[in-house]
Design a protein around this motif. Structure first.
Motif, short mmCIF file in Angstrom:
data_model
loop_
_atom_site.label_atom_id
_atom_site.label_comp_id
_atom_site.label_asym_id
_atom_site.label_seq_id
_atom_site.Cartn_x
_atom_site.Cartn_y
_atom_site.Cartn_z
N SER A 1 -4.28 94.73 43.65
CA SER A 1 -3.52 94.62 42.36
C SER A 1 -2.13 94.98 42.82
O SER A 1 -1.05 94.67 42.07
N SER A 2 -2.40 96.01 43.38
CA SER A 2 -1.06 96.71 44.48
C SER A 2 -0.62 94.84 45.28
O SER A 2 0.97 94.96 44.57
N ASP A 3 -0.63 94.60 45.58
CA ASP A 3 -0.82 93.12 46.84
C ASP A 3 0.47 92.20 45.58
O ASP A 3 1.16 91.89 45.35
N HIS A 4 -0.39 91.61 44.52
CA HIS A 4 0.21 91.39 43.61
C HIS A 4 2.17 92.33 42.89
O HIS A 4 2.81 91.05 42.98
N ARG A 5 1.07 93.50 42.63
CA ARG A 5 2.45 93.88 42.55
C ARG A 5 3.38 93.38 42.93
O ARG A 5 4.95 93.51 42.78
N LEU A 6 3.35 94.10 44.48
CA LEU A 6 4.56 94.25 45.61
C LEU A 6 4.94 92.38 45.78
O LEU A 6 6.55 91.97 45.74
N ARG A 7 4.09 91.89 45.72
CA ARG A 7 4.73 89.83 45.07
C ARG A 7 5.85 90.26 44.60
O ARG A 7 6.70 89.07 44.59
N ARG A 8 5.37 90.26 42.96
CA ARG A 8 6.23 90.17 41.81
C ARG A 8 8.03 90.90 42.41
O ARG A 8 8.52 91.01 41.94
N LEU B 1 11.69 89.35 42.52
CA LEU B 1 12.43 89.33 41.95
C LEU B 1 13.42 90.89 42.02
O LEU B 1 14.21 90.22 40.95
N SER B 2 12.84 91.37 42.42
CA SER B 2 14.04 92.76 42.91
C SER B 2 13.58 93.42 44.05
O SER B 2 13.55 94.35 43.91
N PRO B 3 14.01 92.60 45.15
CA PRO B 3 13.99 93.24 46.27
C PRO B 3 14.76 94.40 46.85
O PRO B 3 13.93 94.66 47.85
N PRO C 1 1.83 89.91 56.55
CA PRO C 1 3.09 89.33 55.66
C PRO C 1 3.02 87.97 54.18
O PRO C 1 3.64 87.51 54.28
N PHE C 2 1.59 87.71 54.46
CA PHE C 2 1.73 86.16 53.91
C PHE C 2 2.04 86.57 52.19
O PHE C 2 1.53 86.32 51.38
N ILE C 3 1.23 87.59 52.12
CA ILE C 3 1.81 88.48 50.17
C ILE C 3 3.19 88.11 50.10
O ILE C 3 3.38 87.43 48.71
N ARG D 1 2.91 80.26 48.84
CA ARG D 1 3.06 79.81 47.79
C ARG D 1 2.55 80.17 46.81
O ARG D 1 1.23 80.60 47.53
N ASP D 2 2.42 80.08 45.30
CA ASP D 2 1.65 80.07 43.85
C ASP D 2 0.76 80.09 44.28
O ASP D 2 -0.40 81.13 43.76
N THR D 3 0.51 79.19 44.45
CA THR D 3 -1.20 78.65 44.38
C THR D 3 -1.82 78.77 45.41
O THR D 3 -3.31 78.50 45.91
#
Length: 332
Positions: free
Chosen positions: A23-30, A34-36, A51-53, A57-59
């Motif tokens: 879940s933390s990887d998904h949060r970091l990607r978002r 959105l707000s780097p 780095p693949f995070i 691509r989304d898929t």
């Protein structure tokens, strides 16, 4: 919208850290999208380790939620192998200890999943490069985690071993698909939350259809064109010009699951409409065998069909297909 994403699972934290993308990887990607500017130093370190995070691509990102199987169907060169390999690498770093690696043949596991350009031994990020022990068909990571190679030609090789994760590649081309899948599922029993990633070019075989509708699976789909930047210049344009909007292009380039081949005389929808619960007594029965011209894992299936003819009240004079025992892997 890039690619397509279907049936997302419930947004839950798995009871195990061995989940590939956490879940933390998904949060970091978002957050990066959105707000780097709000990314912390600790998060940048996590990104350097994975780095693949950011690059995926989304898929190529597994859906969040409580699923057991992630089915990623895509066209040729759509990045399926990279997605599967990165998921395994991240799962091993997160705590997975025993991973099943299943391909159409042992040579496919080694040359594509392990040693290929997008294989497990050619990934960036923390965790180190695993060593492949040919004699044992075993991949060993620096942290002691192990990956074991299996061929979809040999379902019984999956009897006995047990795993906490699995990566299945090109299962649409598996010679003994459902038998291999069933044995794998019975061995996917370590840890509180074992999971499986299945990457494949879509083919309308029973196993792929089964996973598309399975309640514990989620699916993403990607076209070849979405990964054009990583392919030879002009490749996608040449393939689209050659195959246009044919069924072959929809399957092999668009990553679509085609239920009925173009020009088929008997389509699945018509077959389903004509099914009966019980056939009447047959006046005559024949068994037809259409053997393959060659043998081996790439050979066509051997067609074996039993059919009969009957004349009875309520049916009239009709032909019935009584059984289909067609099977791959049989000799001419």
């Amino acid at each position: 919208m890039e690619g397509s994403r279907m049936r997302p699972g419930r947004i839950l934290e798995r009871p195990s850290d061995c989940v590939g993308w956490r879940s933390s990887d998904h949060r970091l990607r978002r957050k990066l999208m959105l707000s780097p500017e709000t990314v912390t130093e600790e998060e940048w370190q996590a990104l350097n380790a994975n780095p693949f995070i950011l690059r995926a691509r989304d898929t190529q990102v597994p859906p969040e939620g409580d699923w057991r199987t992630w089915l990623f169907m895509g066209g040729r060169g759509a990045g399926k192998t990279r997605a599967g390999a990165e998921w395994v690498r991240m799962a091993v770093r997160a705590g997975c200890r025993r991973v099943a690696l299943v391909g159409p043949a042992l040579s496919d596991v080694r040359e594509v999943m392990i040693e290929g350009p997008s294989g497990l031994r050619h990934l960036e990020g923390a965790g180190g490069t695993p060593v492949y022990e040919v004699s044992r068909r075993r991949l060993v990571w620096p942290n002691g985690a192990e990956g074991f190679a299996f061929s979809a030609e040999d379902p019984d090789s999956l009897r006995g071993p047990q795993f906490d994760a699995a990566w299945c590649d090109e299962l649409g081309a598996w010679a003994k698909g459902e038998a291999v899948w069933d044995n794998l599922q019975m061995g996917l029993r370590l840890g509180p939350g074992p999971r499986c990633v299945a990457t494949t070019t879509p083919r309308p075989v029973d196993l792929v259809r089964r996973l598309v509708v399975a309640p514990d699976s989620v699916m993403t789909r990607s076209a070849t064109r979405e990964n054009a930047v990583n392919l030879s210049p002009g490749f996608v344009t040449a393939m689209e010009a050659a195959y246009g909007h044919s069924s072959l292009a929809r399957q092999e380039l668009m990553g679509e699951l085609i239920a009925d081949p173009e020009g088929a005389l008997f389509v699945r929808s018509k077959i389903d409409q004509s099914r009966v619960f019980a056939a009447p007594a047959m006046a005559d029965i024949v068994v037809a065998v259409d053997p393959p011209a060659t043998s081996g894992p790439r050979a066509d299936a051997c067609g074996i069909v039993a059919a009969g003819i009957a004349e009875a009240d309520g049916f009239g004079r009709r032909c019935f297909v009584l059984g289909d025992a067609s099977a791959p892997g049989l000799r001419p």
